[in-house]
Design an enzyme around this catalytic site. Structure first.
Site, mmCIF file in Angstrom:
data_model
loop_
_atom_site.group_PDB
_atom_site.id
_atom_site.type_symbol
_atom_site.label_atom_id
_atom_site.label_comp_id
_atom_site.label_asym_id
_atom_site.label_seq_id
_atom_site.Cartn_x
_atom_site.Cartn_y
_atom_site.Cartn_z
ATOM 1 N N GLY D 148 -44.240 -87.134 88.383
ATOM 2 C CA GLY D 148 -43.340 -87.598 87.346
ATOM 3 C C GLY D 148 -43.700 -89.017 86.958
ATOM 4 N N CYS D 149 -43.472 -89.367 85.693
ATOM 5 C CA CYS D 149 -43.855 -90.713 85.250
ATOM 6 C C CYS D 149 -42.991 -91.768 85.923
ATOM 7 C CB CYS D 149 -43.807 -90.828 83.725
ATOM 8 S SG CYS D 149 -42.262 -90.320 82.963
ATOM 9 N N ASN D 150 -41.691 -91.518 85.999
ATOM 10 C CA ASN D 150 -40.824 -92.465 86.693
ATOM 11 C C ASN D 150 -41.165 -92.505 88.181
ATOM 12 O OD1 ASN D 150 -39.340 -92.835 84.286
ATOM 13 N ND2 ASN D 150 -38.085 -91.046 84.743
ATOM 14 N N ALA D 151 -41.474 -91.321 88.707
ATOM 15 C CA ALA D 151 -41.807 -91.225 90.130
ATOM 16 C C ALA D 151 -43.071 -92.018 90.445
ATOM 17 C CB ALA D 151 -41.984 -89.762 90.530
ATOM 18 N N ALA D 153 -44.136 -94.725 88.790
ATOM 19 C CA ALA D 153 -43.787 -96.147 88.722
ATOM 20 C C ALA D 153 -43.103 -96.594 90.008
ATOM 21 C CB ALA D 153 -42.890 -96.413 87.513
#
EC number: 1.2.1.38
Lengths: 342, 342, 342, 342
Positions: D148-151, D153
């Site tokens: 995941g992109c947030n994951a 980061a």
């Protein structure tokens, strides 16, 4: 009887916001506008959106006849503000929008603003302008100190929780997202559209932001013991609005109930249904505050979200609300403008 | 006596804008809000920025008791609007914000909107809602047709020039920059933030935009001969505001004088000093119109710039201005809200 | 063999864009970066997005050893640029990105830039940098003058139409929408996010914009007679991109055919299918140009839309394209970076 | 030898971003693009910014000859992705960008995604795609699951701190600001420009966001005990970029040192000087990650800021980095594109 209003420092955004609101205020009339470097200019040149109002031209402060002024809003930079207000007639009602009179303690002022206060007596006299918590003092005040915009947002979320004793006072984190107009009309590289739009970054992180002085003063006073929060502001690529995401420890339902109870009679404070999150867009252009509470999957933790318009409720709207009280007018007069969306 | 207002189609942006303005209108009260697919919802769920207003819940149109409604704003999509209005009581005052009653000629309607008009009698009855040019007719009207937002912007720039005979009628180019809220709250890919922000492009170029029907009708009627303009709208990465850059042939000073003379007594129309250019930011959130005129280095050519807020003066503000007239209220009542800047 | 590159004036946006492109250029290496007021700073402080590149620190121009420089990009302000370039070694290859060497005629320079040119001999020597139209001259040049970004956009749309004789030379209107980075990193009030975002306005309307000097020079030279266009730029609330909406008289299909024919072999020039409109978002971050042609409902009129990235094809990308030619490298080397969307 | 690439689900933003990067990747060639609903369309119609690339037309997955495909990127929605990949040849190398293979535990998948996993064997086979922490496994993998992109980061900020044992594992708060392209090209009201621009709000607050499944899995595995973080994402009015503001307990200098040591050899990971704050603008359009650490005035607390481009390092750039490994290419090949600023 219409109240005669002067705005000192009318060429900045808070000055313009005062004029915008007063434009439809039924009992206020602007009789003087100062703008030092822009003295002599028409207000409609400095702010074309106000050109239809037929406002007085900008002048120098010394040209204003204060005997004809019922109340002066002082929208000058800090440090300048204390010097100017010290020279005003002693009975001149003043609502100051700068940082100069927010802090009670001269040492705290010097710590956060980097030089000694030059008007300590006025500092003592000034009343802190968070209307819903200092209403009686403001009504009786001659000099009212507008709060910091971020400080207002944070306090609306946290004060009732301290009052109600429903949160851990040592575990408060305020992650704040601030629209760029809060930085004023100043020519700084990081405020350029090309630098700021299309992304975000924090600033003054780690305990450096000056509004911490207000948080410390107010929360500690309320709690009767030192309360020091963590506070990280972020510069947002939009013009108006502050969103505070406040991480607290306590029971989320109790926290929601404490906010709802405290603000039940407050016209401008809207506590959203439990689980609903606040959005800056829902208050932009208005004096309203939205507050949301949601629980976390981690037991004993909750998130309070708070949204205000930094220029309105965080600054000029608040100032007019306080001025209404000081002038004996209904508190909400001129301030019921609905938020502008989309 | 407070006028009782219904808004049909209140879940779109023009519906929300009506409610925003009426929030501080001293003589209007909203008694019914319809929203077909959202019937049963609270208005504060559909538009959280309006939650403090205590508005009625959204309902279906057939649930509204029109005997209790002094005036209905119809903010429905075109085609739907004509069907709905045809079913309303025959004496119901209506201000329609759709495209359904803007064009006099059924053939023109069919040409631009792709199907025959289903309420031709109402089409004949309707009065065109460009207030400053149809004030008397509107005052006497039962059914008023709000103009297109782009059509309003263009007409404010050009009508006085046709009236005064100061421009070449065969050489008019309107290059228009339109904020995205003009496209409504519809789920279209090109309206997504990720698609639209950070750039611009034209749309409906070359004579395809439906508001040309209005331009043709109004300019030709005014001139007493066919007047066909070129019109290129561009989708802008901002929410509110239309800027029209209008290229005309004529003497720039005469053009400026014609606008200034025509709008000298108009409260909402501001003709800027010669050479000053209009900006959408200076009118956003308000019912005001800014008009600028500048000459070109090429002799005999001039540029008229016009700025309006598409949702206010281009749609809902105009609608309330017209409703004020139809209800016998002062024309500007509730509409003096100053533009919101920054 | 890797070419050694200096960038004079590296602290502005065109300097940063040069460095961004050169970062992945296989045959260029940056050996010196000057930034007068920021001399001594690391490039990664001035432009954090470039910090991974290990670039040289900013220095003063006089500290650069030009014997070690194959080509210098000069991204200084106009007037400064001519003074600096006049002091460089006589055989130093230079691509100038300022306005200083765009105009052939000293009188025209003085007219548009307000003071006499101080390096008239260099002005004579310089080759105009619109690559696709001056390729052979650029290949042989020592000093190449980058075009104005708006001037590039307009010329890509119009030059082939003049060459092909398919438009009326006296009826050309360029309505241009320009992203704010074109104004540079300068601290001006109108470039602040709070002033600029959320709306638009024209500037330098009516024949005042300096890029008209380039249009006049180039179009007139091409036509063999004076060609004077109308040109109205608008400041857009986005960072990168120029959209030109060009109103011309002629047969739209012929116009489309002329563009398609002229650019058939050009890698960076994309002529869209007839009727398709150009969008800045489709070229942002790249050296590509999109061109669209559509007819108008008015016979004999057409609209050409053109989109470029002002910093890339309008400035630094163009500069590298020209430098490639001057250095004997493949023209497109390092420039095939695809546009960034969304 | 050039690797033949297929992109399944090429009509979304991650598909376009893959194509953008591959455009200048020296050893990859796109041979097939699928887009179910848009099958038959040209890629240049779906994404005009890619029209110059001469890409294959969009087709249906079943039309692709996988014997001619060295590696397939699967940019389909979750649930669809597992069904499609289960049908691919058993030796087909796949980098999946959906959420389908991120979680090891079928029960966790069902908990966060609301239905049972339909390809549990593949779920076991898949390797988690956070390159810098799973490099060897990825090199050997047939099926790699993009994070995941947030994951991504959050993990870049926190993993080294868990590894080094320098933070309190029970006191981690991730306040995340996410650009809107992370939500994809889906037609949702809250993603419209008119709704989203000009403000911000949180979403999925309080432990509801699906990327928590990844945080829990990865942090707990790393720590050898359950680690549960608080995580509040906010929808930002910009297109690209994620900023994570991570509140941790520990010694700030030690935290900074742990990040600096862990990433010393990593090309894409930039640990900023102590006290410097990360900004999304500094990494947008690139595969780089910026990490900053600052102490807090409260002893024992620190703030880690992390910025990535959600579409590049958070998704498609990461995917290509992993594909490079799986194909035996240099890991950074095609990925050194510098960030785009302004």
């Amino acid at each position: 009887m219409t109240q005669k209003i002067a705005i000192l420092g009318a060429s900045g955004y808070t000055g313009a916001e005062l004029a915008r609101i007063i434009a439809t205020h039924p009992e206020m009339e602007i009789v003087a506008l100062s703008g030092d470097r822009k003295a002599g200019m028409k207000m409609g040149e400095v702010f074309p959106h106000l050109r239809h109002l037929g406002l007085p031209d900008l002048c120098k402060i010394e040209e204003i006849d204060f005997s004809n002024v019922d109340l002066a809003f002082c929208a000058l930079p800090h440090a300048t503000s204390q010097a100017v207000i010290a020279e005003l007639p002693l009975d001149q009602k003043v609502v100051d929008l700068s940082a100069d009179f927010r802090l009670r303690n001269p040492a705290e002022y010097e710590k956060w603003y980097g030089k000694p206060h030059s008007a300590v007596e006025l500092q003592k006299e000034a009343v802190y302008g968070l209307t819903e918590f200092y209403r009686d003092e403001i009504r009786a005040a001659r000099l009212c100190a507008g709060t910091g915009c971020n400080a207002a947002a944070g306090q609306y979320a946290i004060r009732p929780l301290i009052e109600a004793g429903v949160i851990d006072l040592d575990e408060i984190v305020i992650d704040l997202k601030a629209g760029v107009s809060g930085a004023g009309r100043s020519l700084k590289e990081n405020l350029l559209h090309a630098e700021l739009s299309g992304g975000t970054m924090p600033y003054s992180a780690g305990g450096k932001h000056r509004h911490l002085g207000e948080f410390d003063q107010e929360f500690s006073k309320l709690a009767g013991r030192p309360v020091l929060v963590q506070f990280t502001p972020h510069l947002m690529p939009f013009n108006r609005g502050i969103l505070g995401t406040v991480y607290v420890r306590g029971n989320a339902e109790e926290i929601h109930a404490a906010l709802a109870a405290r603000y039940a009679e407050e016209v401008f404070l809207e506590v959203l249904p439990f689980g609903t999150l606040a959005s800056t867009r829902s208050v932009a252009g208005s004096n309203f505050v939205h507050l949301g509470v949601t629980g976390d999957r981690l037991p004993g933790r909750a998130i309070v979200t708070v949204a205000i318009d930094n220029l309105t409720k965080g600054s000029s709207g608040q100032a007019i609300q306080n001025a209404n009280l000081m002038l004996g007018l209904p508190e909400t007069m001129g301030l019921m403008l609905a938020p502008v969306f989309p």
